[in-house]
Design an enzyme around this catalytic site. Structure first.
Site, PDB file in Angstrom:
ATOM      1  CD  GLU A 141      -0.069 -12.820   3.245  1.00 43.90           C
ATOM      2  OE1 GLU A 141       0.616 -12.064   3.965  1.00 43.90           O
ATOM      3  OE2 GLU A 141      -0.567 -13.864   3.671  1.00 43.90           O
ATOM      4  NE  ARG A 187       9.757 -19.303   4.522  1.00 47.76           N
ATOM      5  CZ  ARG A 187       9.504 -18.007   4.617  1.00 47.76           C
ATOM      6  NH1 ARG A 187       8.308 -17.549   4.315  1.00 47.76           N
ATOM      7  NH2 ARG A 187      10.433 -17.171   5.010  1.00 47.76           N
ATOM      8  N   GLY A 192       0.817  -1.214   0.000  1.00 46.77           N
ATOM      9  CA  GLY A 192       0.000   0.000   0.000  1.00 46.77           C
ATOM     10  C   GLY A 192       0.845   1.256   0.000  1.00 46.77           C
TER      11      GLY A 192
END
Lengths: 248, 652
Positions: free
Chosen positions: B398, B296, B14
Site C-alpha cells: 500500500e 467503491r 514485506g
C-alpha cells in the site's frame, strides 16, 4: 447508565520492576470497549484521586479481533481487550497483563516464546520455491473447512494464559502450537514433515504434557477446537511411537 | 561485509519481498513495529483477484488488466498493472501450495466470487478472513527461512530514517527499539519499504492503529517522491465506531448483499419488517448492470449523497442498510456463514445484532491510499521495477502508488502487495549485485546523530498542548474536507489548519519521559510525520481541478450524458486524435473500432470536455518535500499507456 467507568490497572514500569495498582475514572460513552477506555486514560493520565501519572502502555493494532495484539486479563479472564465491551463488564473493570509471559511494561507482554514454538514444530509447508510450479493439490471442502478452523489462530496467547500446565516449572508448549502442528500435519504438502513435527512433540513439553483441563478451548477468542487437535495429535504421536519402536 | 537487504514492514508485501530475497540466498533483516503476524494485512477480508477462469466465464488476465485500469480511471502506469494481472493466477497457485485454506468447490477446486468493478467471478477467498490466511501462510514461510539463518527479524523496532550517502544512494536505515527507545544504525545495500497506508492521518479509519503513515512520511522528508497522494479510498460499508471504523467487506455484496434506505424518510418500522416495495435499493436502481458491485468510489459517493445531500439516511443519521439476510441475498444461511462468517462475527461482537436476521447498518469510512511513495514505470532500458527515485530504496504494498490509479478495485490490494513484494525482492537482489561502491563511513554516524537529536527534542516538549487532541483535530479536518467531496476553499482552510497544528506540535506536553516501552513517545514522534504527510495529500487535492476516481471535487465534475445519449467514444474525432498521440508517445498499437458515424450533440459536447480534461489531468502527481516551506513542490508525470487507451468511465 453510570456516568463514569471505574478501571483498576495493574501497572509495572519495566521488566523486573515491582507491579502496583492504579485506579482511573473515565466518562461513560455508549459502545465503549476496553481499548477506547485506555485511549481516554492515555489522553488524560490522571488517577481517580487526582494524581498525574504516566499513561499506561498496552499493545493493540486491528481493534477487530483478527491480529491478536491486545491480549490481557479483563476481570480475571484472558481475552482480546478490543472486543471486551464495557456494557458487558462488571465494574470496577480490572485490567492485568498476562501472568505467563514476561511483562515489558504495564499491560504489554513478550510473547516471542510462542513464535519460537512454531519454529520448533515446523508449522509450514516445505515449498520448492515461489516461482510458477502450477496449481496445488485439490482439497475437498470438508478438509478445507476443518483446516480453516485451525488456520484462524492469531497466536494471541489466551490458551497459554488459561492453561494450568503452562507455568514456570513446566516446559509445556501449549495449545496454540499443538493446533498448528495438527493443521500442518493435515496439509497435503505439509504432511511431508509430519515425522519431524511429531518428533518435536516427543518427551518433555510436547502434547503429552496436556493435563486435559480444557481451559484453552473455553478462552479461545476464535473458538478453535483445540482439544480436538490435542486428542488427534496424541493419537498421531502414539502411532508414530509404535512405528519408530518397530523400525528401530 | 556480505551484502544484505533490509525490509521494513512485515505485512503481505514485506513478507513476500523477504521470501523472494531469502530464496535467492541473500540475507534479509526484517523490521516491524509489531510481531509481523499482527500486521494490518490481517484485516483484509474478502479475497484476492486472479483471472483463473475456473467458472467457465471466459475470464482472462487481459480482462483483469482492463477492469483494473478502467476502475482506476487510467491513472496507473499500464505495463506494471499488466504484469501484475498476468502473474495473478500463478500467485494464487503459489498461495495454494503454501497451504492457504481457500474455499473449495464440491470437486475440490478453488472457489471464486464476484467483487466490485468487474462482471466476472475472479476473487479467490478464505471465508471472510482472506488477508489473515495469506499473512499466516507467508509468515510461516518466513519463519522457515529464519530457521535457515537467512532472515533476522527485528520486531518491536520502528523505522526512523534512511541512511543516504551523497549520491544519494541507500546505505541502510536508523530504527528505534520500541521496548527501550534505543536508536541504532543498520547497514544494507538496499532497503524495501513495505510500511502500509496512512489511515491515522484521517483519525478514524478502517486501518489498524499502527498505520500512521510515518515511515512513508519519513522517507518523503528525505527526498523520496510521494505520488498521487490525493487519491484516498473511502470504503462504502464500514460500521461506524468510537475507536475505529470496522470494515464490512465488499464480499458481502459479492455474495448478494444489497444496500438500501427506506423510501419513506420518516419510516418507523424495524428494517426486517419493511417490504421490498417500500425500500429504495438505490445502487441497483441507478446502475442496473453492476448494481451493488459498482466500484467503491461510486458506491461511496451515492451513499454519501443519499445521507448528506438528500437527508435520507436512517433516522436522519449518516447510516444506510446493507441487507445480506437469506431472503434478500438469495443464499441459504449456512452457505453465507461459511463464506462470510468472519465479518458476521465482527458485526455480532461489536454491534450485538445478527446480520443473517437483521440488515447491517453501515456508512463510508477512510480505507486505503492509492497514492504513496513513487516507485513507477520508467521509459528506459534499465528501469528497475518498484524502486523509488532514490537509488537503492524500494517501495511495495500500500505504501507504493503504482497499481490502482485513481481508485482501487476490491481484492486487488492483496494481489498488488504480493506481486509488488516479490518484484521488489527480485529487483533488490539484482540491484545489490551492481552496487559495488563503498559508503562513506561517516554517513552512518551523522544520520544516527540527527535521529538522536530529534528524539531529544521531543523529550523536551513540555508545553500545554495535548498530542492526542492535535491528532483528533487533524483526523476530523482531513475527514471532513479531504475525503468524499473536496472543495477548493475548504482545502485552503485545511492547509492553514495543518500549519496551525504543526505550530502547536512544538508546544506539546510529552506526558511521559520514561524510556521503557513508552508508547506516548512513539505516538508523538509519529504525529510529526502524520502532519507532514497530510500536506502532499491536501496539496495534491487542491491543485487537481478535476474529478477522477476517488478524488471528487465540487464544481469540477463532468456531468455524464443520460444513458440514451451515450454513444461510442471512438466515433468522436478528438478522442481518436488523443489515442493516436498516446499510441505514438508510448509506441503502442491501439485498435479502435471503425468510426460508425455522427454522434449526438450532447455526447459530442461531453467528449470535447472529456478529451480536454484527459490532456490536462491524466498525469501522476509528484510531491517533492521542500524543507522550510509549508508544502511540497508539485509536478506532473505522464502516465505510461501501452495497453489500452483511456476512455470515459461510465458504469451502468
Amino acid at each position: 447508565m453510570p456516568e463514569k467507568i471505574t478501571v483498576k490497572i495493574k501497572r509495572q514500569d519495566g521488566p523486573g520492576r515491582e507491579p502496583y495498582w492504579q485506579t482511573f475514572e473515565v466518562p461513560y460513552q455508549p459502545n465503549m470497549n476496553v481499548i477506547s477506555v485506555l485511549m481516554e486514560i492515555r489522553a488524560n493520565p490522571v488517577t481517580a484521586d487526582g494524581k498525574k501519572t504516566t499513561p499506561p502502555s498496552w499493545d493493540d493494532a486491528c481493534l477487530e479481533e483478527v491480529c491478536g495484539s491486545c491480549s490481557m486479563r479483563v476481570n480475571g479472564v484472558a481475552r482480546q481487550s478490543c472486543s471486551a465491551l464495557v456494557d458487558q463488564l462488571a465494574q470496577p473493570i480490572v485490567l492485568e497483563p498476562f501472568s505467563k509471559f514476561p511483562v515489558i511494561r504495564d499491560l504489554m507482554i513478550d510473547r516471542s516464546s510462542m513464535f519460537e514454538a512454531l519454529k520448533r514444530v515446523k508449522a509450514w509447508n516445505p515449498l520448492d520455491g515461489t516461482y510458477d510450479l502450477g496449481p496445488g493439490p485439490r482439497v475437498d471442502p470438508e478438509t478445507q473447512d476443518d483446516m480453516y478452523k485451525y488456520a484462524e489462530c492469531m497466536t494471541c496467547g489466551c490458551c497459554l494464559e488459561a492453561c494450568p500446565q503452562v507455568n514456570e516449572n513446566s516446559p509445556f508448549i501449549g495449545a496454540a502450537a499443538i493446533g498448528q502442528t495438527y493443521l500442518y500435519n493435515q496439509q497435503p504438502i505439509g504432511k511431508a514433515l509430519m515425522d519431524e513435527r511429531l518428533e518435536a512433540h516427543m518427551g518433555p513439553g510436547g502434547v503429552g504434557d496436556c493435563g486435559n483441563a480444557q481451559n484453552c478451548v473455553r478462552v479461545c477468542p476464535k473458538d478453535i477446537p483445540l482439544t480436538t487437535a490435542i486428542a488427534a495429535l496424541g493419537r498421531q504421536l502414539t502411532w508414530y511411537s509404535i512405528k519408530s519402536f518397530f523400525l528401530r | 561485509m556480505p551484502k544484505r537487504v533490509i525490509v521494513v514492514g512485515g505485512g503481505l508485501a514485506g513478507l513476500a519481498a523477504t521470501i523472494r530475497i531469502a530464496e535467492r540466498g541473500i540475507p534479509v533483516d526484517l523490521f516491524s513495529v509489531v510481531p509481523v503476524k499482527r500486521s494490518h494485512s490481517v484485516c483484509a477480508q474478502g479475497g484476492i483477484n486472479a483471472a483463473k477462469n475456473l467458472k467457465g466465464e471466459g475470464d482472462h488476465p487481459d480482462i483483469h488488466t482492463n477492469d483494473t485500469l478502467f476502475g482506476g480511471e487510467f491513472l496507473a502506469d499500464q505495463p506494471l498493472v499488466q504484469g501484475m494481472c498476468r502473474d495473478a493466477p500463478a500467485i494464487i497457485d503459489l498461495l495454494d501450495r503454501m497451504g492457504v485454506p481457500f474455499n473449495r468447490t464440491a470437486e475440490g477446486n478453488l472457489d471464486f466470487r464476484r467483487f466490485g468493478g468487474t462482471l466476472y467471478n475472479r476473487t479467490a477467498f478464505c471465508g471472510a478472513t482472506t488477508g489473515q490466511q495469506l499473512m499466516y501462510a507467508l509468515d510461516e514461510q518466513v519463519r522457515r527461512f529464519e530457521t535457515l539463518g537467512l532472515v533476522e527479524k527485528y520486531e518491536h523496532w520502528e523505522f526512523l530514517s534512511l541512511v543516504l550517502d551523497n549520491g544519494p544512494k541507500t546505505r541502510g536505515i536508523t530504527a528505534m527499539n520500541i521496548w527501550d527507545r534505543s536508536i541504532e544504525v543498520f547497514k544494507a545495500n538496499a532497503v524495501i519499504l513495505c510500511t502500509g497506508g496512512p489511515g491515522l492521518v484521517f483519525g478514524k479509519s478502517t486501518n489498524s492503529t499502527i498505520n500512521t503513515g510515518a515511515a512513508a512520511a519519513r522517507a518523503y522528508q528525505q527526498g523520496v517522491w510521494y505520488a498521487n497522494g490525493e487519491f484516498i479510498q473511502v470504503h462504502p460499508t464500514p460500521i461506524p465506531g468510537a475507536d475505529k471504523l470496522r470494515l464490512i467487506s465488499e464480499s458481502v455484496r459479492g455474495e448478494g448483499g444489497r444496500i438500501w434506505v427506506p423510501k419513506n424518510k420518516d419510516e418507523k418500522r424495524a428494517p426486517q419488517d419493511i417490504p421490498d416495495s417500500d425500500r429504495d435499493y438505490f445502487l441497483e436502481r441507478k446502475y442496473p448492470r453492476y448494481g451493488n458491485l459498482v466500484p467503491r468510489d461510486v458506491a461511496t459517493r451515492e451513499i454519501f449523497n443519499i445521507c448528506v445531500v438528500d437527508g435520507r439516511g436512517i433516522g436522519g443519521k449518516n447510516i444506510v442498510y446493507l441487507d445480506v439476510t437469506p431472503e434478500r441475498s438469495g443464499q441459504p444461511a449456512d452457505v453465507l456463514e461459511r463464506k462470510l462468517g468472519g465479518v458476521f462475527e465482527i458485526y455480532r461482537k461489536f454491534k450485538g445484532d445478527d446480520p443473517l436476521k437483521v440488515p447491517m447498518q453501515i456508512f463510508p469510512g477512510m480505507h486505503y491510499s492509492m497514492g504513496g511513495l513513487w516507485a513507477g514505470y520508467e521509459d528506459k532500458g534499465d528501469m528497475i521495477v518498484q524502486m523509488t527515485n532514490i537509488p537503492g530504496t524500494f517501495a511495495a504494498g500500500e505504501v507504493d502508488f503504482q497499481y490502482h490509479g485513481a481508485n482501487r478495485l476490491g481484492a486487488n490490494s492483496l494481489l498488488s502487495c504480493i506481486w509488488g513484494g516479490l518484484e521488489s525482492g527480485e529487483r533488490s537482489v539484482q540491484w545489490i549485485q551492481s552496487d559495488t561502491a563503498e559508503a562513506d563511513s561517516d554517513v552512518y554516524g551523522s544520520e544516527l546523530k540527527r535521529q538522536v537529536e530529534f528524539a531529544e527534542k521531543i523529550e523536551k516538549l513540555d508545553g500545554d498542548e495535548n498530542a492526542f487532541k492535535i491528532h483528533d483535530e487533524l483526523g476530523e479536518w482531513m475527514t471532513n474536507y479531504c475525503s468524499v467531496v473536496r472543495k477548493n476553499d475548504k482545502l485552503d482552510e485545511l492547509s492553514a489548519k495543518i500549519n496551525e497544528l504543526e505550530e502547536r506540535f512544538h508546544r506539546i506536553n510529552l506526558s511521559d519521559t520514561t524510556r521503557s516501552a513508552n508508547k506516548t513517545f512513539g505516538f508523538v514522534r509519529a504525529l510529526w510525520d502524520m502532519i507532514q504527510l497530510a500536506r502532499p495529500i491536501v496539496k495534491g487535492a487542491r491543485i487537481r481541478d478535476e474529478s477522477r476516481g476517488a478524488h471528487y471535487k465540487d464544481g469540477f465534475d463532468l456531468q455524464k450524458p443520460e444513458s440514451d445519449k451515450i454513444g461510442e467514444a471512438s466515433d468522436h474525432q478528438g478522442y481518436r486524435d488523443l489515442c493516436a498521440e498516446i499510441a505514438e508517445k508510448w509506441g503502442a498499437n491501439f485498435e479502435l473500432p471503425e468510426k460508425k458515424g455522427d454522434i449526438s450533440p450532447e455526447f459530442q459536447e461531453y467528449m470535447d470536455k472529456w478529451v480536454e480534461k484527459e490532456r490536462r489531468w491524466n498525469k501522476t502527481t509528484i510531491a517533492e518535500y521542500k524543507p522550510g516551506t509549508d508544502g511540497p513542490e508539485l509536478s506532473f508525470r505522464d502516465v505510461a499507456m501501452t495497453v489500452v487507451p483511456p476512455r470515459p468511465r461510465i458504469y451502468k
